[in-house]
Each structure stands twice: as structure tokens, then as C-alpha cells.
Design a protein around this motif. Structure first.
Motif, PDB file in Angstrom:
ATOM      1  N   TYR A  31      22.795  66.227  39.692  1.00 55.94           N
ATOM      2  CA  TYR A  31      23.649  66.323  38.960  1.00 55.94           C
ATOM      3  C   TYR A  31      24.756  65.341  38.845  1.00 55.94           C
ATOM      4  O   TYR A  31      25.645  64.873  38.130  1.00 55.94           O
ATOM      5  CB  TYR A  31      24.626  67.520  39.294  1.00 55.94           C
ATOM      6  N   LEU A  32      24.287  64.129  39.719  1.00 61.08           N
ATOM      7  CA  LEU A  32      24.827  62.711  39.807  1.00 61.08           C
ATOM      8  C   LEU A  32      26.359  63.013  40.548  1.00 61.08           C
ATOM      9  O   LEU A  32      26.726  62.318  41.494  1.00 61.08           O
ATOM     10  CB  LEU A  32      24.725  61.924  38.601  1.00 61.08           C
ATOM     11  N   GLY A  33      27.229  63.263  39.299  1.00 61.45           N
ATOM     12  CA  GLY A  33      28.572  63.249  39.833  1.00 61.45           C
ATOM     13  C   GLY A  33      29.404  63.770  38.702  1.00 61.45           C
ATOM     14  O   GLY A  33      28.824  64.023  37.488  1.00 61.45           O
ATOM     15  N   GLY A  34      30.688  63.145  38.604  1.00 66.24           N
ATOM     16  CA  GLY A  34      31.454  63.454  37.333  1.00 66.24           C
ATOM     17  C   GLY A  34      31.181  64.725  36.453  1.00 66.24           C
ATOM     18  O   GLY A  34      31.386  65.821  36.954  1.00 66.24           O
ATOM     19  N   ARG A  35      30.926  64.607  35.183  1.00 70.94           N
ATOM     20  CA  ARG A  35      30.674  65.672  34.355  1.00 70.94           C
ATOM     21  C   ARG A  35      29.495  66.615  35.038  1.00 70.94           C
ATOM     22  O   ARG A  35      29.814  67.924  35.043  1.00 70.94           O
ATOM     23  CB  ARG A  35      30.207  65.294  33.028  1.00 70.94           C
ATOM     24  N   GLY A  36      28.468  66.145  35.403  1.00 72.31           N
ATOM     25  CA  GLY A  36      27.375  66.681  36.056  1.00 72.31           C
ATOM     26  C   GLY A  36      27.768  67.754  37.199  1.00 72.31           C
ATOM     27  O   GLY A  36      27.529  68.926  37.240  1.00 72.31           O
ATOM     28  N   GLU A 519      16.013  55.099  44.095  1.00 77.24           N
ATOM     29  CA  GLU A 519      15.526  54.419  42.852  1.00 77.24           C
ATOM     30  C   GLU A 519      15.555  55.627  41.843  1.00 77.24           C
ATOM     31  O   GLU A 519      15.731  56.691  42.137  1.00 77.24           O
ATOM     32  CB  GLU A 519      14.018  54.235  43.172  1.00 77.24           C
ATOM     33  N   ILE A 520      15.923  55.242  40.585  1.00 76.47           N
ATOM     34  CA  ILE A 520      16.068  56.291  39.625  1.00 76.47           C
ATOM     35  C   ILE A 520      15.338  55.503  38.376  1.00 76.47           C
ATOM     36  O   ILE A 520      15.635  54.383  38.016  1.00 76.47           O
ATOM     37  CB  ILE A 520      17.555  56.687  39.440  1.00 76.47           C
ATOM     38  N   THR A 521      15.167  56.205  37.177  1.00 77.13           N
ATOM     39  CA  THR A 521      14.729  55.836  36.027  1.00 77.13           C
ATOM     40  C   THR A 521      15.530  56.061  34.708  1.00 77.13           C
ATOM     41  O   THR A 521      15.870  57.324  35.031  1.00 77.13           O
ATOM     42  CB  THR A 521      13.139  55.933  35.967  1.00 77.13           C
ATOM     43  N   LYS A 522      15.151  55.528  33.724  1.00 78.96           N
ATOM     44  CA  LYS A 522      15.828  56.116  32.402  1.00 78.96           C
ATOM     45  C   LYS A 522      15.404  57.720  32.292  1.00 78.96           C
ATOM     46  O   LYS A 522      16.191  58.337  31.833  1.00 78.96           O
ATOM     47  CB  LYS A 522      15.436  55.269  31.179  1.00 78.96           C
ATOM     48  N   SER A 527      16.515  63.393  31.961  1.00 78.19           N
ATOM     49  CA  SER A 527      16.256  64.842  32.312  1.00 78.19           C
ATOM     50  C   SER A 527      17.727  65.686  33.003  1.00 78.19           C
ATOM     51  O   SER A 527      17.722  66.714  32.657  1.00 78.19           O
ATOM     52  CB  SER A 527      15.140  64.760  33.552  1.00 78.19           C
ATOM     53  N   ILE A 528      18.247  64.669  33.999  1.00 78.44           N
ATOM     54  CA  ILE A 528      19.343  65.018  34.396  1.00 78.44           C
ATOM     55  C   ILE A 528      20.557  65.481  33.359  1.00 78.44           C
ATOM     56  O   ILE A 528      21.278  66.575  33.473  1.00 78.44           O
ATOM     57  CB  ILE A 528      20.215  64.059  35.553  1.00 78.44           C
ATOM     58  N   LYS A 602      12.374  75.166  33.327  1.00 73.71           N
ATOM     59  CA  LYS A 602      12.279  73.504  33.125  1.00 73.71           C
ATOM     60  C   LYS A 602      13.243  72.884  33.892  1.00 73.71           C
ATOM     61  O   LYS A 602      12.832  71.577  34.593  1.00 73.71           O
ATOM     62  CB  LYS A 602      11.678  73.354  31.867  1.00 73.71           C
ATOM     63  N   LEU A 603      14.166  73.033  33.592  1.00 72.67           N
ATOM     64  CA  LEU A 603      15.380  72.314  33.988  1.00 72.67           C
ATOM     65  C   LEU A 603      15.996  72.723  35.674  1.00 72.67           C
ATOM     66  O   LEU A 603      17.080  72.073  35.974  1.00 72.67           O
ATOM     67  CB  LEU A 603      17.021  72.456  33.240  1.00 72.67           C
ATOM     68  N   GLN A 604      15.235  73.558  36.259  1.00 69.98           N
ATOM     69  CA  GLN A 604      15.322  73.850  37.275  1.00 69.98           C
ATOM     70  C   GLN A 604      16.917  74.670  37.566  1.00 69.98           C
ATOM     71  O   GLN A 604      17.818  74.283  38.488  1.00 69.98           O
ATOM     72  CB  GLN A 604      15.620  72.806  38.384  1.00 69.98           C
TER      73      GLN A 604
END
Lengths: 606, 90
Positions: A31-36, A519-522, A527-528, A602-604
Motif C-alpha cells: 500500500y506504500l503509504g499515504g492514501r494507500g 526496485e519497483i516498476t510502473k 497494480s498497487i 486478484k488484488l490480494q
């Protein structure tokens, strides 16, 4: 990973107890941070049906993985809660010292729950959390509160975040102020803070934010700084700020005018547009960690409010207090901006509420007998300023205004709901959707109500290749815009650099790697974003919101615009339904707007 | 013909009334005429091949030329043409 600590500060104002909460790594990665992060936390911890202004509601102040670094636009924070304006999900964004100081203290965010017995403020530093009495500042405006607290605490560089009288009196669109002129504006987050008897937060950290590859970060900044100085778009933004948007929305016929009755207003030009505001500028300002300053500080140059200074007015304020109220005098708009900021009101909702009241008055649905004698007419700047004071303090008719246009329309009756310009209870921002059909969809499906932050469809429909008055392809377009902004709001960086330098998702992946080492991609980002947006939908579904709430006001659906390039256009129920059907399908939600089991899997999220 | 032309960029020019000796032109012909009339003024916004410079958009009566007939869009007497950087939001 570096950049985040996986720790939240939990403060219970009822018991006065505080504790640390650990955020598992898989949540941070997913979820990264912030809104997620806020979506995951609010869904997991807020019981369904919680009354937004009750002690049980939760108030999150969250940072992102890039906060506290030199990534451009990374001094943002988000306030997440259940909104008293919409009774639904709410994320409201601001910037300033609070998120940086939180990070320096070793926290990714804080959660405030419960309610203090007495008005209080929080002092948070390396010695811990101190809950202090707020008798000396309760009732004061946000500017005065900021000044008093910095003096009292003997720290002019502390981060101070506060509410004004509007938040104390539970105005449903009260904001939370930082750095005087920065607001977590939308959705009534200030009222949630007020309901907890929490006047302010003073915060100061002495630690450091760890970054994986400082050299790479510096190199990326040097490269993007050069790009910004060569970009015509960035140079235009840095010179004129957001007021230039008014010239563009006017040209495209989507400038809200007279409570969204019209889409253009000639009188705005050279008075309250880019040129008008530029002439009143006295300096420019950038947020912390930003190398593309886009805020103009202006001073009212004439009339009763001559000498009044504000950071702004930004486009949303110019449109909502200018064209939408038929006010073409910049000094009165500057004064309205200062009043809203100091009293703690969201300028977008406040301007929209006043526009609605003006139309009710013009149509004879309300009279001076109901407005404490206030003749609230379009074009009357003094009446709009009086209304701001009344709503912030819930004085007389202000008690009605403070409820927002949805509740006002229900109270006034007589068909007023047909021109109450809101979605899910949140008032429209400064883009007329009949001139850019994607905006109509974006407003309708937004989980926090009519929102300009989730997507800017005019960027594609007025300034891009999409025909503005059609529905084909709009669902996919809006989903794409939503998902990109979702990542910006989860990394918690400013929207603007991505648009005007511009910085792409690949650029942000580079910044993410430099800060966290991961490492992360677009594709990973997108997906996140899908996971986050679907989880937020699940939150609203659990709160009882259905497809029925994904709709637009009667005016937008049925009244053709009478002027400008979009003359004759209205959205129509059939068009809206088609766009919503397609949007739900893009998201993997069923025709009722409920995420399917396959999508959740699919989105876990199962 | 008389046109109203605006530039919204780092330097704003609003609704300059422009006279061009053209009859029922396309947008391409208008752009060409503008470049011929004052190259120094327009070279920042327009390129030699008549397309707008990088990151400028062209609106004809509020509609992006990309959603019309691009440079083949027919221009009529009194039309309003806006050359703008793609900035929205606020």
C-alpha cells in the motif's frame, strides 16, 4: 525498506494513553503509504457505521515513503477519516512541517482516537507525547493559534497544525490548517478534530530520515531541476501559479459561473485571472522540498481590504469565490481567502455553499427573514464575507450554511436540491463537468464526493485529444488518471510536478528506489493503485453507499449549458449510466459497483 | 479576416485582435500566416511545419484541435484561437 519506519503513533484522547503500533512490512509494500496505507488502516480498524463526529471515529495523519527527503513536492501529508460531510471515506491533503517532523521522530504517521474531556493540544517531541490544555487558544483563529503556540512552546520552527473556530463548532466542511495558508481542506476533517476537542498539534523531531542512495537522489534532482527550467509549462506555472487555470477553464467553457449555471465569465479576465492575480503579487513561495515554486503571495491593492495579504488565491478559490459568485474584485476574494484560512473553512465548499444560498435567495426560496437580514445576492462581495463569518461560527443562518449544500437543500426544500452542486454531500470543485464529460464521471464515482484531486479529466478533454462531449473511452481514461494520482497520493508527493516538469511513473520509481532501496516498476505502481482504489470502494460499500450515490445533481444531468464552447451540453442519465457501467467493468466491480470475488482475489484483498 | 488570438504560457497575451488576409482558411494556413507576419513573436509557440511547439496545445473556440480536424480545422471569421500550455488544477 529505508524511508519508512513501520511505526505509527497511537494517541487516545479519552484515556490520555499513547502507544506505538507496528505496521507489517507486507502492508507497507502493498500500500506504500499515504492514501494507500490509510485505506488499509481505516478499513481494518474503524467499525462500520461509526458516527464521524463521535469519539470512536479515527483521525489518521499519514506520511509517505518519500516524506522528509529532497524528492520534489514531498512535504505533503494526508488526513484520513470518515467524513462528517459525506458519511463516507475521506482523504484530505496538505503540506508543511508536520509530516517532516513526524518522520524525524521515527513515525510514518499518527492515529488520534477518543475525545478529550477539555479542549487540548498535543505537543509531540523526542520526549514523547504531551496532552496540554488549550484554554488559551480555544476560540482563536488558526493564524493566532499558530503564533501563540510557537511562542508558548518557545520554538518558532516547530510544525503547528490547527483548526479554527469552524472546526471547533463542527462545521461540516471545516479544514485543518498548517503553515498559515496550507489546508487539508476537503471533507470536514477539521470538524472531526474539533469533535475530539483537539485544537492543535505542535510537533518537533530531531532525528534523521534515512535514505538509501543520497547520491542518486541528488543526481535525479539536478536532472529534473534542469528539465523544469526548460519546460514552458513549468515556467508558466512558476510565473502565474494556479490562477492561469482560470484562463484555460474559461477558454474551454468549464469555468463555474453563478452556481454552475454558466461555463464562461468574460468579466473574470484581467481581473481575477492569471493577469489580475499576477499584478497583485508581492512574492512567490514554494513548499518545503520543492524547487518549482508555484504559490503567489498577493496583497489587495485597493478598496476596503487594501493591504490584506494572503498566500494565494489559488484557482479553486478564484473560481468558487469569483466567477461562481459573480465577484470580479480581487481584493474581496483575497479577503474571503484570508477569512476562510483563519477561521478554518475549505474555500471550495464555502464558496459553493454561498453560491447555492445566493441562487436560493434569487429564486425566492429563502428570504431575509431566514438569513438574519442578510441579502445574499450574486455579485455582492460583502454578503459573501458576512456569510463566511456566520457559517464558521454557526451564527444564525450560518448554522444552516455550516451543514453543506446537501443538508441545506433538504432543509430548504422547494426543489432546491436540483441545483445543490454536490456528489455524496461534497460540493463541486472548480470545473464545470458539462464541458468535459470525463469530469462528470470522475465526480460521480469519487469515493470522497465531488473531487478535483483524484483526476483532472480536462487535461485530456480540453488540453488533450479526447473529444470533450462524448462518453466513449472516458471510463478507461478516468481510471488511468485515478490510478496515477493514487500513486502520487500514496507516495505522498505533490500532483503538480508530475504534470508540469513532467515527472512520469518511471521517474517516481527512480525516486522510490533512491530513497527506499527497493526496485519497483510502473506496472507495480498501477497494480498497487488498483488494490487501493478497490479497498476504498469496499470501505464505502460497507458504510452502506451504493451505485445510487454515484450520481450527479439534476442541473448537471438535465440542464443544457447556456453559453460558451459547451453551449447546449448536459450529461444525461443515460450517458452517465454508460460511463459508470464501463468504469465498474474496468475496475472489476459488478454492475452494482461491488468488487467481485475474482477482483478481490486478484488484488490480494481476500 | 478578424480573429481573436491568445497565448497562455510563461508570457500571456490575451485576445489580441488579429487581421489576416485569408478567406475560409484552415488552421494550418492561419498558423503559417502568423509565422510570416511576426516570426520572432511566434517561433516560441509554433514550429516551421505549422505544428505547435512541444507542449503547447491549440484550442479553436474552446475545442482542442486534436479532437477536431487538427491543422485542417476550418477557421471562420471571429473565431477564437488559444495557444496554451497544458496546465490545469489548483
Amino acid at each position: 525498506m529505508k524511508g519508512v519506519r513501520g511505526r505509527l503513533l497511537h494517541i487516545d484522547l479519552s484515556s490520555g494513553k499513547t502507544k506505538e503500533q507496528v505496521v507489517p512490512n507486507d502492508i507497507l509494500e502493498g500500500y506504500l503509504g499515504g492514501r494507500g496505507l490509510g485505506a488499509r488502516l481505516l478499513f481494518d480498524t474503524l467499525p462500520a457505521g461509526t458516527e464521524p463526529l463521535s469519539p470512536e471515529n479515527l483521525l489518521f495523519f499519514l506520511t509517505g515513503p518519500l516524506t522528509g527527503t529532497k524528492v520534489p513536492g514531498s512535504s505533503k501529508f494526508v488526513v484520513i477519516t470518515k467524513s462528517p460531510l459525506t458519511q463516507a471515506w475521506c482523504d484530505s491533503y496538505s503540506s508543511g512541517r508536520l509530516p517532516i517532523e513526524l518522520k524525524k521522530l521515527g513515525y510514518d504517521g499518527m492515529i488520534v482516537c477518543g475525545k478529550s474531556n477539555h479542549p487540548c493540544y498535543l505537543k509531540i517531541d523526542d520526549d514523547g507525547v504531551h496532552i496540554k490544555g488549550a484554554d488559551a487558544i480555544w476560540g482563536k483563529d488558526s493564524f493566532e493559534t499558530d503564533r501563540i503556540l510557537k511562542e508558548t512552546e518557545g520554538d518558532p520552527y516547530a510544525g503547528v497544525t490547527s483548526i479554527g473556530p469552524a472546526g471547533e463548532r463542527l462545521c461540516r466542511f471545516a479544514c485543518i490548517n498548517s503553515e498559515l495558508y496550507r489546508q487539508a481542506g476537503r471533507g470536514g476533517v477539521g470538524a472531526v478534530m474539533g469533535a475530539k476537542n483537539l485544537k492543535a498539534i505542535v510537533i518537533r523531531g530531531r532525528g534523521q530520515v534515512h535514505q538509501h542512495d543520497r547520491k542518486k537522489l541528488v543526481a535525479l534532482n539536478q536532472q529534473n531541476y534542469q528539465r523544469s527550467r526548460k519546460s514552458e509549462v513549468a515556467r508558466a506555472r512558476m510565473r502565474y501559479g494556479t490562477p492561469l487555470t482560470l484562463n484555460i477553464t474559461h477558454a474551454g467553457g468549464i469555468l463555474p459561473t453563478k452556481n454552475f449555471q454558466f461555463g464562461t465569465w468574460e468579466k473574470a479576465l484581467e481581473k481575477i485571472d492569471a493577469e489580475g492575480v499576477y499584478k497583485s503579487r508581492i512574492s512567490r513561495k514554494a513548499c518545503i522540498s520543492c524547487f518549482t515554486p508555484c504559490s503567489l503571495v498577493t496583497r489587495a491593492s485597493s478598496g476596503k481590504y487594501q493591504g490584506t495579504i494572503v498566500e494565494g488565491p489559488e484557482y479553486e478559490t478564484l473560481s468558487m469565490f469569483g466567477s461562481n459568485l459573480l465577484i470580479d474584485t480581487l481584493p474581496e476574494i483575497i479577503q474571503a481567502n484570508v477569512l476562510c484560512d483563519s477561521l478554518g473553512l475549505d474555500t471550495i465548499s464555502a464558496g459553493n455553499v454561498i453560491g447555492f444560498a445566493m441562487e436560493c435567495f434569487e429564486k425566492g426560496l429563502i428570504s431575509p427573514a431566514e438569513t438574519e437580514g442578510l441579502e445574499i445576492r450574486f455579485g455582492d462581495g460583502e454578503a459573501s464575507l458576512a456569510a463566511i463569518e456566520m457559517m464558521a461560527k454557526r451564527r444564525g443562518f450560518g448554522d444552516v450554511l455550516a451543514e453543506g449544500v446537501r443538508n441545506m437543500a433538504a432543509q430548504i426544500g422547494k426543489g432546491a436540491d436540483q441545483f445543490a452542486m454536490h456528489v455524496k454531500g461534497m460540493e463541486f470543485p472548480g470545473y464545470e463537468p458539462r464541458g468535459a464529460f470525463g469530469s462528470a464521471l470522475s465526480y460521480a464515482v469519487s469515493p470522497r464526493g465531488a473531487c478535483h484531486r483524484r483526476a483532472w479529466p480536462p487535461a485530456k478533454e480540453i488540453l488533450g485529444e479526447y473529444p470533450p462531449y462524448t462518453v466513449e473511452g472516458k471510463a478507461e481514461m478516468v481510471k488511468g488518471l485515478y490510478d496515477e494520482n493514487c500513486i502520487l497520493h500514496s507516495l505522498l508527493v505533490c500532483d503538480f510536478q508530475s504534470k508540469f516538469i513532467p515527472l512520469s511513473m518511471d521517474d517516481y520509481a527512480e525516486y522510490f528506489q533512491a530513497v527506499t532501496g527497493e526496485e519497483i516498476t510502473k506496472e507495480d505502481f498501477l497494480s498497487i493503485a488498483e488494490r487501493i482504489e478497490t479497498l476504498i470502494r469496499m470501505f464505502n460499500v460497507r458504510e452502506g453507499l451504493t451505485r445510487k450515490e454515484d450520481t450527479l445533481p439534476h442541473r448537471t444531468l438535465n440542464e443544457p449549458l447556456p453559453d460558451g464552447p459547451a453551449k447546449g451540453q448536459c450529461i444525461g442519465k443515460e450517458n452517465l449510466n454508460r460511463m459508470i457501467d464501463e468504469y465498474y467493468a474496468c475496475r472489476g466491480w459488478d454492475s452494482s459497483g461491488i468488487p467481485t470475488k475474482e477482483t478481490l482475489k486478484k488484488l490480494q484483498l481476500l | 479576416m478578424h480573429l481573436k488570438i491568445s497565448v497562455l504560457g510563461p508570457d500571456i497575451a490575451l485576445r489580441e485582435k488579429t487581421d489576416l488576409d485569408l478567406a475560409s482558411p484552415t488552421l494550418r494556413e492561419v498558423v503559417k500566416a502568423l509565422l510570416e507576419q511576426d516570426r520572432a513573436k511566434w517561433e516560441r509557440v509554433l514550429q516551421e511545419d505549422c505544428t505547435p511547439s512541444e507542449r503547447y496545445e491549440v484550442l479553436v473556440n474552446g475545442r482542442n484541435m486534436k479532437s477536431l480536424e487538427a491543422l485542417d480545422t476550418k477557421i471562420e471569421e471571429g473565431d477564437e484561437i488559444v495557444f496554451t500550455v497544458p496546465l490545469v488544477g489548483g
